[in-house]
Design an enzyme around this catalytic site. Structure first.
Site, PDB file in Angstrom:
ATOM      1  N   ASP A  37      -1.026  -6.168  -0.165  1.00 22.93           N
ATOM      2  CA  ASP A  37      -1.412  -5.573   1.124  1.00 22.93           C
ATOM      3  C   ASP A  37      -2.925  -5.420   1.245  1.00 22.93           C
ATOM      4  OD1 ASP A  37       0.887  -5.206   2.571  1.00 22.93           O
ATOM      5  OD2 ASP A  37       1.216  -3.129   1.928  1.00 22.93           O
ATOM      6  N   GLU A  77       9.784  -3.983   9.872  1.00 18.30           N
ATOM      7  CA  GLU A  77      10.144  -2.678   9.294  1.00 18.30           C
ATOM      8  C   GLU A  77      10.626  -1.725  10.391  1.00 18.30           C
ATOM      9  OE1 GLU A  77       7.203  -0.894   6.737  1.00 18.30           O
ATOM     10  OE2 GLU A  77       8.344   0.970   6.552  1.00 18.30           O
ATOM     11  N   LYS A  89      -0.934  -9.399   2.919  1.00 14.09           N
ATOM     12  CA  LYS A  89      -0.130  -8.931   4.057  1.00 14.09           C
ATOM     13  C   LYS A  89      -0.977  -7.993   4.916  1.00 14.09           C
ATOM     14  CE  LYS A  89       3.450  -5.918   3.617  1.00 14.09           C
ATOM     15  NZ  LYS A  89       2.995  -4.774   4.428  1.00 14.09           N
ATOM     16  N   GLU A 114      -0.896  -5.596   8.704  1.00 18.88           N
ATOM     17  CA  GLU A 114      -0.064  -4.996   9.745  1.00 18.88           C
ATOM     18  C   GLU A 114      -0.670  -5.290  11.118  1.00 18.88           C
ATOM     19  OE1 GLU A 114       0.496  -0.835   8.953  1.00 18.88           O
ATOM     20  OE2 GLU A 114       1.350  -1.201   6.968  1.00 18.88           O
ATOM     21  N   ASP A 163       0.841  -1.203   0.000  1.00 14.85           N
ATOM     22  CA  ASP A 163       0.000   0.000   0.000  1.00 14.85           C
ATOM     23  C   ASP A 163       0.879   1.258   0.000  1.00 14.85           C
ATOM     24  OD1 ASP A 163       0.855  -0.214   2.602  1.00 14.85           O
ATOM     25  OD2 ASP A 163      -1.148  -0.116   3.518  1.00 14.85           O
TER      26      ASP A 163
HETATM   27  O1  KIV Z   1       3.559  -1.062   1.526  1.00 16.71           O
HETATM   28  C1  KIV Z   1       4.698  -1.516   1.382  1.00 16.71           C
HETATM   29  O2  KIV Z   1       5.367  -1.328   0.353  1.00 16.71           O
HETATM   30  C2  KIV Z   1       5.267  -2.291   2.472  1.00 16.71           C
HETATM   31  C3  KIV Z   1       6.740  -2.508   2.454  1.00 16.71           C
HETATM   32  C4  KIV Z   1       7.438  -1.247   2.756  1.00 16.71           C
HETATM   33  C5  KIV Z   1       7.142  -3.622   3.337  1.00 16.71           C
HETATM   34  O3  KIV Z   1       4.577  -2.675   3.353  1.00 16.71           O
END
Ligand code: KIV
Length: 276
Positions: free
Chosen positions: A81, A179, A110, A112, A42
């Site tokens: 994401d 991160e 993915k 968070e 994202d």
């Molecule tokens: O959104 C993204 O690109 C990420 C990476 C920085 C790991 O989550």
């Protein structure tokens, strides 16, 4: 194409190499380079959509861009994401993750967060959706974190991060992005969980690295401390466009070889007919 179990099994064998991508050309370039995993992050919000944060990015944006990426990289593992506030509970998360899996042909999603998102992680994995976790500096929490700051710098914060990582790993995530945390913390986590850790601003003692495409190739106007530009595309592109502009202004573009021609006979025939 790497699968989720193969990605997990790489831990201890060799590092996995991840890059973000947001469109067809970036995806083609990533696939041709032999990148293991493309993350449609994202970070799309900043790299491509012109926002200051990831917060305004929607599921629709992610679907639109991940679909392009899949067309450009049909043979590369692609993780997408789930953007801000799209996984507040199990049913909503499942609906959004299924939409991403079915429309973009992603290989996983993915999310968070740590302990708080465990019920969601369980629900997705139960539906056979591979899940990648994301701990440390989590950009979707920018407002509660109070900015993009390195995380896990105190004993209690490190305790929390390790507990979250252990829990995510025990619940079956395919990998965890770490991160913006100190290298010692990332190494400790890496050595104490089964899931592979993928670092970005987390030092070198992790199971893989991920970089944002624009940072990796020197397209970003400025770089975070942890990023290394492996090419200088922004300058190359500016020089290319300046050369193009000069060539047009000096009438040296296009030249004869760059021009379509017609035979003199046909041309004269046309002029003759046209006059009549
Ligand atoms: O959104 C993204 O690109 C990420 C990476 C920085 C790991 O989550």
């Amino acid at each position: 194409m790497l699968t989720a179990p193969e990605l997990h099994a790489l831990k201890g064998q060799r590092p996995s190499v991840w890059i973000t991508a947001y469109d067809v050309v970036q995806a083609q370039v990533a696939e041709e380079s032999g990148i293991d995993v493309i993350l449609v992050g994202d970070s799309l919000g900043m790299t491509t959509l012109g926002y200051d944060t990831t917060i305004p990015v929607t599921i629709r944006d992610m679907v639109h861009h991940a679909t392009m990426v899949r067309r450009g990289a049909p043979q590369t593992m692609m993780i997408v994401d789930l953007p801000f506030a799209t996984y507040p509970n199990e049913p909503t998360a499942l609906k959004n993750a299924v939409r991403i899996m079915q429309t973009t042909l992603a290989n996983g999603v993915k999310l968070e967060g740590g302990h708080d998102i465990i019920p969601v992680v369980d629900a997705l994995i139960k539906e056979k959706i591979p899940v990648v976790g994301h701990l440390g500096l989590t950009p979707q929490s920018i407002h509660t974190m109070g900015g993009y700051k390195v995380q896990a710098k105190t004993a209690s914060a490190i305790d929390r991060l390790i507990a979250d990582a252990r829990e995510l790993s025990a619940h079956g995530v395919s990998a965890i992005v770490l991160e913006g945390i100190p290298d010692r913390v990332a190494e400790f986590v890496t050595d104490h969980i089964e899931a592979p850790t993928i670092g970005i601003g987390a030092g070198s003692h992790v199971d893989g690295q991920v970089l944002v495409f624009h940072d990796c190739l020197g397209l970003s106007p400025s770089l975070p401390k942890f990023a290394r530009p492996f090419a200088h595309m922004r300058n190359n592109m500016i020089h290319g466009l300046q050369d193009y502009r000069d060539a047009v202004l000096h009438h040296s573009f296009p030249n004869d070889a760059e021009t379509y021609h017609i035979s003199t006979r046909e041309w004269e025939h046309f002029l003759q007919e046209y006059k009549n």
